[in-house]
Design a protein around this motif. Sequence first.
Motif, PDB file in Angstrom:
ATOM      1  N   GLU A 151      12.859   4.843  -5.354  1.00 31.46           N
ATOM      2  CA  GLU A 151      13.435   5.213  -4.157  1.00 31.46           C
ATOM      3  C   GLU A 151      13.266   4.622  -2.707  1.00 31.46           C
ATOM      4  O   GLU A 151      14.155   4.410  -1.966  1.00 31.46           O
ATOM      5  CB  GLU A 151      13.138   7.031  -3.880  1.00 31.46           C
ATOM      6  CG  GLU A 151      14.082   7.607  -2.891  1.00 31.46           C
ATOM      7  CD  GLU A 151      13.710   8.917  -2.795  1.00 31.46           C
ATOM      8  OE1 GLU A 151      14.131   9.678  -1.542  1.00 31.46           O
ATOM      9  OE2 GLU A 151      12.790   9.551  -3.479  1.00 31.46           O
ATOM     10  N   LEU A 152      11.951   4.451  -2.670  1.00 27.12           N
ATOM     11  CA  LEU A 152      11.547   3.870  -1.441  1.00 27.12           C
ATOM     12  C   LEU A 152      11.872   2.691  -1.192  1.00 27.12           C
ATOM     13  O   LEU A 152      12.766   1.902  -0.224  1.00 27.12           O
ATOM     14  CB  LEU A 152      10.047   3.870  -1.230  1.00 27.12           C
ATOM     15  CG  LEU A 152       9.381   2.842  -0.273  1.00 27.12           C
ATOM     16  CD1 LEU A 152       9.796   3.240   1.203  1.00 27.12           C
ATOM     17  CD2 LEU A 152       7.841   3.002  -0.272  1.00 27.12           C
ATOM     18  N   ARG A 200       0.921  -1.212  -0.120  1.00 29.09           N
ATOM     19  CA  ARG A 200      -0.058  -0.053  -0.054  1.00 29.09           C
ATOM     20  C   ARG A 200       1.034   1.265  -0.146  1.00 29.09           C
ATOM     21  O   ARG A 200       0.406   2.143  -0.742  1.00 29.09           O
ATOM     22  CB  ARG A 200      -1.033   0.033   0.988  1.00 29.09           C
ATOM     23  CG  ARG A 200      -1.964  -1.106   1.102  1.00 29.09           C
ATOM     24  CD  ARG A 200      -2.658  -1.241   2.389  1.00 29.09           C
ATOM     25  NE  ARG A 200      -3.323  -0.009   2.856  1.00 29.09           N
ATOM     26  CZ  ARG A 200      -3.579   0.458   4.242  1.00 29.09           C
ATOM     27  NH1 ARG A 200      -3.217  -0.520   4.937  1.00 29.09           N
ATOM     28  NH2 ARG A 200      -4.079   1.486   4.630  1.00 29.09           N
ATOM     29  N   LEU A 201       2.154   1.325   0.720  1.00 26.43           N
ATOM     30  CA  LEU A 201       2.643   2.307   0.586  1.00 26.43           C
ATOM     31  C   LEU A 201       3.592   2.613  -0.456  1.00 26.43           C
ATOM     32  O   LEU A 201       3.481   3.719  -0.964  1.00 26.43           O
ATOM     33  CB  LEU A 201       4.107   2.098   1.784  1.00 26.43           C
ATOM     34  CG  LEU A 201       4.967   3.407   1.980  1.00 26.43           C
ATOM     35  CD1 LEU A 201       4.307   4.451   2.240  1.00 26.43           C
ATOM     36  CD2 LEU A 201       6.002   2.776   3.233  1.00 26.43           C
ATOM     37  N   VAL A 202       4.002   1.445  -1.266  1.00 25.33           N
ATOM     38  CA  VAL A 202       4.595   1.668  -2.385  1.00 25.33           C
ATOM     39  C   VAL A 202       3.765   2.079  -3.586  1.00 25.33           C
ATOM     40  O   VAL A 202       3.803   3.057  -4.421  1.00 25.33           O
ATOM     41  CB  VAL A 202       5.255   0.194  -2.968  1.00 25.33           C
ATOM     42  CG1 VAL A 202       5.469   0.227  -4.429  1.00 25.33           C
ATOM     43  CG2 VAL A 202       6.173  -0.080  -2.071  1.00 25.33           C
ATOM     44  N   GLY A 211       5.047  10.417   2.307  1.00 23.44           N
ATOM     45  CA  GLY A 211       6.152  10.877   2.320  1.00 23.44           C
ATOM     46  C   GLY A 211       6.472  10.845   3.772  1.00 23.44           C
ATOM     47  O   GLY A 211       7.901  10.931   3.937  1.00 23.44           O
ATOM     48  N   ASP A 212       5.725  10.321   4.653  1.00 27.37           N
ATOM     49  CA  ASP A 212       6.081  10.283   5.982  1.00 27.37           C
ATOM     50  C   ASP A 212       7.224   9.314   6.354  1.00 27.37           C
ATOM     51  O   ASP A 212       7.662   9.099   7.294  1.00 27.37           O
ATOM     52  CB  ASP A 212       4.689  10.431   6.941  1.00 27.37           C
ATOM     53  CG  ASP A 212       4.127  11.407   7.176  1.00 27.37           C
ATOM     54  OD1 ASP A 212       4.825  12.581   6.349  1.00 27.37           O
ATOM     55  OD2 ASP A 212       3.067  11.656   7.770  1.00 27.37           O
ATOM     56  N   TRP A 213       7.235   8.228   5.570  1.00 26.56           N
ATOM     57  CA  TRP A 213       8.261   7.130   5.766  1.00 26.56           C
ATOM     58  C   TRP A 213       9.540   7.640   6.075  1.00 26.56           C
ATOM     59  O   TRP A 213      10.281   7.027   6.570  1.00 26.56           O
ATOM     60  CB  TRP A 213       8.265   6.204   4.492  1.00 26.56           C
ATOM     61  CG  TRP A 213       8.683   6.456   3.368  1.00 26.56           C
ATOM     62  CD1 TRP A 213       7.945   6.999   2.441  1.00 26.56           C
ATOM     63  CD2 TRP A 213       9.980   6.729   2.889  1.00 26.56           C
ATOM     64  NE1 TRP A 213       8.780   7.309   1.143  1.00 26.56           N
ATOM     65  CE2 TRP A 213      10.096   7.080   1.618  1.00 26.56           C
ATOM     66  CE3 TRP A 213      11.191   6.187   3.224  1.00 26.56           C
ATOM     67  CZ2 TRP A 213      11.375   7.345   0.800  1.00 26.56           C
ATOM     68  CZ3 TRP A 213      12.378   6.101   2.669  1.00 26.56           C
ATOM     69  CH2 TRP A 213      12.529   6.832   1.344  1.00 26.56           C
ATOM     70  N   GLN A 214       9.860   8.676   5.518  1.00 30.46           N
ATOM     71  CA  GLN A 214      11.339   9.378   5.544  1.00 30.46           C
ATOM     72  C   GLN A 214      11.649   9.890   6.991  1.00 30.46           C
ATOM     73  O   GLN A 214      12.733  10.223   7.374  1.00 30.46           O
ATOM     74  CB  GLN A 214      11.517  10.445   4.368  1.00 30.46           C
ATOM     75  CG  GLN A 214      11.050  10.058   3.121  1.00 30.46           C
ATOM     76  CD  GLN A 214      11.991  10.848   2.069  1.00 30.46           C
ATOM     77  OE1 GLN A 214      13.033  11.230   2.415  1.00 30.46           O
ATOM     78  NE2 GLN A 214      11.281  11.213   0.938  1.00 30.46           N
ATOM     79  N   ALA A 215      10.488  10.022   7.845  1.00 26.54           N
ATOM     80  CA  ALA A 215      10.634  10.412   9.203  1.00 26.54           C
ATOM     81  C   ALA A 215      11.400   9.219   9.967  1.00 26.54           C
ATOM     82  O   ALA A 215      11.900   9.376  10.965  1.00 26.54           O
ATOM     83  CB  ALA A 215       9.296  10.431   9.851  1.00 26.54           C
ATOM     84  N   LEU A 216      11.449   7.916   9.123  1.00 24.71           N
ATOM     85  CA  LEU A 216      11.956   6.859   9.779  1.00 24.71           C
ATOM     86  C   LEU A 216      13.543   6.680   9.212  1.00 24.71           C
ATOM     87  O   LEU A 216      14.132   5.964   9.755  1.00 24.71           O
ATOM     88  CB  LEU A 216      11.345   5.488   9.556  1.00 24.71           C
ATOM     89  CG  LEU A 216       9.786   5.519   9.966  1.00 24.71           C
ATOM     90  CD1 LEU A 216       9.106   4.187   9.620  1.00 24.71           C
ATOM     91  CD2 LEU A 216       9.789   5.832  11.599  1.00 24.71           C
ATOM     92  N   ALA A 217      13.934   7.528   8.150  1.00 23.51           N
ATOM     93  CA  ALA A 217      15.158   7.310   7.728  1.00 23.51           C
ATOM     94  C   ALA A 217      16.408   7.839   8.559  1.00 23.51           C
ATOM     95  O   ALA A 217      17.405   7.309   8.362  1.00 23.51           O
ATOM     96  CB  ALA A 217      15.142   8.157   6.222  1.00 23.51           C
ATOM     97  N   MET A 218      15.997   8.891   9.363  1.00 20.29           N
ATOM     98  CA  MET A 218      17.090   9.354  10.321  1.00 20.29           C
ATOM     99  C   MET A 218      17.612   8.195  11.201  1.00 20.29           C
ATOM    100  O   MET A 218      16.530   7.737  11.955  1.00 20.29           O
ATOM    101  CB  MET A 218      16.691  10.443  10.789  1.00 20.29           C
ATOM    102  CG  MET A 218      16.327  11.781   9.851  1.00 20.29           C
ATOM    103  SD  MET A 218      15.774  13.229  10.652  1.00 20.29           S
ATOM    104  CE  MET A 218      17.106  13.748  11.606  1.00 20.29           C
ATOM    105  N   TYR A 219      18.809   8.180  11.547  1.00 21.58           N
ATOM    106  CA  TYR A 219      19.311   7.384  12.591  1.00 21.58           C
ATOM    107  C   TYR A 219      20.578   8.177  13.255  1.00 21.58           C
ATOM    108  O   TYR A 219      21.592   7.668  13.395  1.00 21.58           O
ATOM    109  CB  TYR A 219      19.691   6.216  12.024  1.00 21.58           C
ATOM    110  CG  TYR A 219      19.809   4.930  12.856  1.00 21.58           C
ATOM    111  CD1 TYR A 219      20.848   4.390  13.429  1.00 21.58           C
ATOM    112  CD2 TYR A 219      18.652   4.497  13.257  1.00 21.58           C
ATOM    113  CE1 TYR A 219      20.946   3.282  14.378  1.00 21.58           C
ATOM    114  CE2 TYR A 219      18.469   3.430  14.283  1.00 21.58           C
ATOM    115  CZ  TYR A 219      19.793   2.827  14.673  1.00 21.58           C
ATOM    116  OH  TYR A 219      19.742   1.844  15.497  1.00 21.58           O
ATOM    117  N   GLU A 220      20.192   9.327  13.816  1.00 19.86           N
ATOM    118  CA  GLU A 220      21.270   9.908  14.461  1.00 19.86           C
ATOM    119  C   GLU A 220      21.034   9.820  16.013  1.00 19.86           C
ATOM    120  O   GLU A 220      20.084   9.416  16.584  1.00 19.86           O
ATOM    121  CB  GLU A 220      21.220  11.358  14.252  1.00 19.86           C
ATOM    122  CG  GLU A 220      21.425  11.643  12.730  1.00 19.86           C
ATOM    123  CD  GLU A 220      21.101  13.140  12.394  1.00 19.86           C
ATOM    124  OE1 GLU A 220      20.916  13.956  13.355  1.00 19.86           O
ATOM    125  OE2 GLU A 220      21.148  13.560  11.160  1.00 19.86           O
TER     126      GLU A 220
END
Length: 999
Positions: free
Chosen positions: A75-76, A62-64, A109-118
């Motif tokens: 990209e995803l 569904r996200l794709v 687009g909110d999946w990118q909130a999970l991309a950060m890993y700082e």
Amino acid sequence: MTAPGRRSSTFTRLLRHGFTHPSAAERLLESPELAPIRNDPVLLEALGATADPDLTLDGLVRLVEAQPDPTAQRELLDTVIAAKPLRDRLLGVLGASAALADHLARHPGDWQALAMYEPRDLHPEVEEFEQGLAGATDPVSLRVAYRRCLLSIAARDVCGTTDLAQTAAELADLATATLRAALAIARVAAPEDASQCRLAVIAMGKCGGHELNYVSDVDVIFVGETADGADEAKALRSATKLASHMMRICSETTVEGSIWPVDANLRPEGRNGPLVRTLSSHLAYYRRWAKTWEFQALLKARPVAGDIDLGEEYVAALEPMVWKAAERDNFVADVQKMRRRVVENIPVSELDRQLKLGPGGLRDVEFAVQLLQLVHGREDASLRSGTTLDALQALAAGGYVGRADAAQLDTAYRFLRSMEHRIQLYRLRRTHLVPEDEADLRRIGRSLGLRVDPVAELNREWRRHSSVVRRLHEKLFYRPLLDAVAQLAPGEARLSAGAARERLVALGYADPAAALRHLEALASGVTRKAAIQRTLLPVLLGWFADSADPDAGLLNFRKVSDALGKTPWYLRLLRDEGAAAENLARVLSAGRLAPDLLMRAPEAVALLGDGDGGTGLEPRSRAHLEQEILAGVNRADGGVQAVTAARGVRRRELFRTAAADIVDSYGTETKPAEADQGALVDRVGGAVSDLTAATLAGTLRAVVREGWGDTLPTRFAIIGMGRFGGHELGYGSDADVLFVHEPQDGVDEHEAAAAANRVVSEMRRLLQVPSADPPLLIDADLRPEGKSGPLVRTLKSYAAYYRRWSLVWESQALLRAEPVAGDAELAGRFIELVDPLRYPAEGLGDDAVREIRRLKARMEAERLPRGSDPKLHSKLGPGGLSDVEWTVQLLQLQHGWAEPGLRTTRTREALAAACAAGLIPAEEAAILDEAWVLATRVRNAVMLVRGRAGDTFPSDARELAAVGRYLGYEPGHVGDMLDAYRRTARRARGVVEELFYGG
């Protein structure tokens, strides 16, 4: 189309990776967009590692599909394949939460909130969440931003980057940031109101304690003050508008749903009180009106939004009151009552699935920790944390809770809260019920790392941890007291003597020093007896604390244990039979009568167990009692020994009756208090009356046997009168009787009379031999001519007297006449003789009715003790026993000749018969019955509590509280009990005025 062989291979791989619907998953993977996933074994394995692979794949598809174009899709997928941290977080969220998968499908687009890993992203605090919400300017955008932040919290949680405590703290911090953002939106919408007031938002409950759930009401209290010299009333109106708008922003449903309800019902006066108060108004309320639970709630108060300085003033001003709450009367009882009330309100169908509120649930841990904090936090500031696990750790460090117990409780609490999180995370719904569907249980189990047999393992772990909480919940209060006195664990931090006394005082012990001495005597040492008592005491102490006199309960337990401690069956009974220990605790702390009886016959403890099919406390029949007493009398050597044997049976059976009365009145954990108070009264009255009859029969046999052998020169019978004849004796009642005899054939009347008088005198002498047992006094004052007349008469003499001299009061007294001992045939003829007097043909004439009313009025005027409150006198006061009984007896005298149902010696039976015959309306009959039962219960309670008879409520506060507990009133509610008695008696008196006095 996929070839059969290829399909079979993919199907097998999916099945091996944990998919429960591999055919559906295979169809999804056939999509061209998902070719990278289908051909990547690492990604398939990652899907299989999630809580629900099917749910994960569905969410990913569904996200794709939701991506705006093929470039965004690639990209995803490329990022998911290449970046393991993102892959684990995204797939973990999709496999645990259908609600967050829905959010991602709506906001691709909110999946990118999970991309950060700082590093700062691992444990964000309020400031980071405020940044995440910064762009929100209305309820809809705030909701979207809130869910975006929630995504990152859930991802860290399901991947194990944060533990339970960190996750709960992050959720509380996100709630804090959300409240601030909502208040900012409300201020922008009403700048004039914002300028008029200072408004502080105080977080309460789990938000205040930094331990919030995924979905929970956010409890708050509002404090308002004027700003820039504005009028106070105007400032409070402005503050109320801002607070209300802030609540609506968070609570109202939008196209994006709602965030969570903001609940302000913990404020003074609850939903009936103003939403916003000034600080001085808050203080005035808490000083005068607040209940114990309100101070308990303030443990977690924390300023989170608005004017933080004002919020800190509020917390600082109330803090001293919070830490003095344990000094309030009935403090522990109030807290425990609150907990019981919560459990009682759970539907029975949900009780076994309640993770939060049920027995062994999260609330048990929280209430126990808060109670100990309030007791000991007065002196130890290290305990003043609003966070349950931090407070538990501090309690263990200070020796207030055993370290091993604290560690087990910590583990259980973390598991149960983690379960709760996973349940709520799935649909983001506020629930604490463990689902019944196997697929749901499987997902929850896998999300918690249970992979071999997730459903079975989850149920097993859940029950195990709940059992730990149930076992430790009460033990937490009492185990450290035993450790403090037994001193068996030298390396363990333990309660100081002062802290131990402090805890005992909070639990209701008036003499904590004596209580500690008793505990030391019971629990110290390495004997088997001490070891078993150390196991039993934590539970027993809780039951003692639930009574009106914990000190007496503990002292009496020590006495019984000193008497029976070396008897093998005694400790085994308490340890192994579930009901015995609790029944004993209830009996020992309910008053003086039952413990006094038990101390003289400690072996009667055996009656309290589950043996004989749980019939140990069932009353014995009169025939059974008479058989046992007569057997003892026949074995005795002389009259004194014979009556001593009869007294022994009477003592044991009085204990049996009293113990059953107490246990059924109080109820137990396994058996709630019986609702039918009339049945309790009837059982006591019948049991004591049967026991008195059997005792008199045994005493009569002893006297005859010692004086005449087997044959008395005259036939002899005892007629029960008053409450005795009515099967309504109380624990301290005298036995009203008449004695009748008839010479045997060929025996001179003078010889027969002398023998009969000697029997009566000897019976009275033997029954009055000094003894520690409750006295059994024979009262023959209802005989013809009263105290001036002979104690015993022949049947012929009774007939002559009643024919010539009988007065109306004697006819009334004979309504209760019933044979109780001696010659049954002679007694039967006596009853035939008096029936025409007590059920006169055609009823009573007007003169007789007036005479009865005159006698009743005279009795009311002359017999009430001076100084007593007539409205609280259970026998002679308005609406008391006398009122009801005389009213019923008047109906019997008037209508007994025509209505067979009225020809009974029992008050309640006669009242029911009068109602059935239409002589009294059902509602009025119910009022009289209720009043009679209550008054009888009061008299029984007074005897149980004080060990001596009385017709009025005790003046001593602790005795009055004990009467209240027997009557079903919680500690601190004796005023309610007295009001209820007056109200019941007043209603009954109204009926008596109508029926007895003729309006």
